[in-house]
Design a protein around this motif. Structure first.
Motif, PDB file in Angstrom:
ATOM      1  N   HIS A  22      29.296  33.329 -33.143  1.00 45.28           N
ATOM      2  CA  HIS A  22      28.441  34.302 -31.872  1.00 45.28           C
ATOM      3  C   HIS A  22      27.568  33.284 -31.321  1.00 45.28           C
ATOM      4  CE1 HIS A  22      26.292  37.524 -30.308  1.00 45.28           C
ATOM      5  NE2 HIS A  22      25.270  37.051 -30.766  1.00 45.28           N
TER       6      HIS A  22
ATOM      7  N   HIS B  42      18.619  34.803 -30.508  1.00 47.53           N
ATOM      8  CA  HIS B  42      18.811  35.563 -29.414  1.00 47.53           C
ATOM      9  C   HIS B  42      17.816  36.660 -29.514  1.00 47.53           C
ATOM     10  CE1 HIS B  42      23.393  35.245 -28.794  1.00 47.53           C
ATOM     11  NE2 HIS B  42      22.687  34.028 -28.075  1.00 47.53           N
TER      12      HIS B  42
ATOM     13  N   ASP C 156      24.749  38.628 -35.933  1.00 47.41           N
ATOM     14  CA  ASP C 156      25.756  39.325 -34.915  1.00 47.41           C
ATOM     15  C   ASP C 156      27.083  38.496 -35.196  1.00 47.41           C
ATOM     16  OD1 ASP C 156      23.746  40.462 -34.071  1.00 47.41           O
ATOM     17  OD2 ASP C 156      23.496  39.191 -32.200  1.00 47.41           O
TER      18      ASP C 156
ATOM     19  N   HIS D 299      16.828  38.992 -31.994  1.00 48.09           N
ATOM     20  CA  HIS D 299      16.331  38.578 -33.375  1.00 48.09           C
ATOM     21  C   HIS D 299      15.068  37.891 -33.450  1.00 48.09           C
ATOM     22  CE1 HIS D 299      20.707  39.448 -34.486  1.00 48.09           C
ATOM     23  NE2 HIS D 299      20.822  39.621 -33.081  1.00 48.09           N
TER      24      HIS D 299
ATOM     25  N   HIS E  54      19.988  33.582 -35.809  1.00 52.30           N
ATOM     26  CA  HIS E  54      20.038  32.821 -34.678  1.00 52.30           C
ATOM     27  C   HIS E  54      18.858  33.527 -33.473  1.00 52.30           C
ATOM     28  CE1 HIS E  54      21.816  36.747 -33.610  1.00 52.30           C
ATOM     29  NE2 HIS E  54      22.150  36.309 -32.403  1.00 52.30           N
TER      30      HIS E  54
HETATM   31 ZN   LIG Z   1      22.959  37.689 -31.092  1.00 57.26          ZN
END
Ligand SMILES: [Zn+2]
Length: 281
Positions: free
Chosen positions: A192, A113, A213, A116, A111
């Motif tokens: 998530h 975020h 996550d 990451h 993902h």
């Molecule tokens: Zn995350």
């Protein structure tokens, strides 16, 4: 094939983010009222040194995240803290392992975020694979409102859509093979984030589950405890349940991004359900 854990600094978040309290919106707001912090947690990225070319899964933190305390975004400013210096970013660590930017054929992001996608700048030569829905969610000013940092993406960032065909893989409703050999597979693990994905690696007798996550540690996955940021409790709970069933069906090493046990678990091939496997945290 050899799979490496690369720690890109550390992060602290509120305990109410790790283990959600209540349901729905109150569960997400609880992060802001919780005054208790986790210990410093590692942020791992993963390197799959594969005969078909190196695949990196997530790029970890970047040193720019140290400035998060000055962000205008309330979550980024108040509810998360990072620790990392430049040498701990994934690029320098890969070079120390003898892996240069040209060697990395593909980068897969679970993902987008900030912990990451924070090392994206180190992969100008690679194909970057992102779920199209995740890219939409993270892009533009709405992405920034949602707490993503699209403004930190490199100018060249133009990911290849990783469309998960509606092809089930074990208990996961959608998946896509990432290698000809079929030993690296992206699976849909929504929760998530709505388009979160995980990467399953078949390495000899062991199945490695690069979980992103989906949960912050193995205990929470086994307990089916949804985190504090998932928008949809039921979807997130169903994903944890699917992972649990998957790990019961075959010997699996569960590797969340922020689990302090992940690197040791990978090194020792410690399977879910094995003695001592669920003692993290
Ligand atoms: Zn995350």
């Amino acid at each position: 094939m050899k799979v490496h854990a690369v720690q890109t600094g550390a992060v602290r978040i509120k305990n109410a983010q790790v283990e959600g309290r209540g349901q729905g919106l109150p569960r997400r707001l609880a992060i802001f009222t919780d005054r208790t912090w986790t210990d410093w947690l590692p942020t791992y990225a993963w390197v799959i040194d594969h005969p078909e070319g190196v695949i990196v899964v997530d790029t970890g933190q970047g040193a720019h995240l140290i400035e998060s305390g000055r962000s205008l975004h309330p979550y980024v400013r108040w509810e998360v803290a990072f620790r990392i210096d430049r040498e701990q970013e994934i690029g320098p660590q890969l070079r120390a392992m003898g892996i240069g930017p040209r060697d990395v054929k593909r980068v897969v992001l679970t993902h987008l975020h900030m912990d990451h996608d924070g090392g994206l700048a180190h992969f100008p030569e690679s194909k970057i694979l992102v779920a199209p829905g995740e890219l939409r969610t993270a892009s533009g000013w709405l992405g920034r409102v949602r707490g993503y940092l699209p403004n930190r993406w490199p100018a060249w960032f133009d990911p290849v859509p990783l469309d998960l065909a509606a092809e089930p893989f074990g208990p996961f409703a959608a998946s896509r093979r990432l290698t000809e050999a079929g030993d690296v597979v992206a699976v849909a693990t929504p929760g998530h984030t709505a388009d979160h994905l995980s990467v399953v690696v078949q390495d000899g007798d062991a199945t490695l589950f690069l979980a992103g996550d989906t949960s912050y540690d193995e205990r929470l996955m086994l307990a089916g405890k949804v985190d504090g940021v998932s928008a949809d409790d039921r979807t997130a709970g169903a994903t944890l349940d699917a992972i649990g069933r998957f790990t019961q069906a075959r010997p699996t090493v569960y590797l969340p991004t922020h689990d302090p046990q992940s690197a040791a678990r990978l090194a020792n091939r410690r399977f879910v359900g094995a003695r001592g496997a669920a003692d993290s945290k």
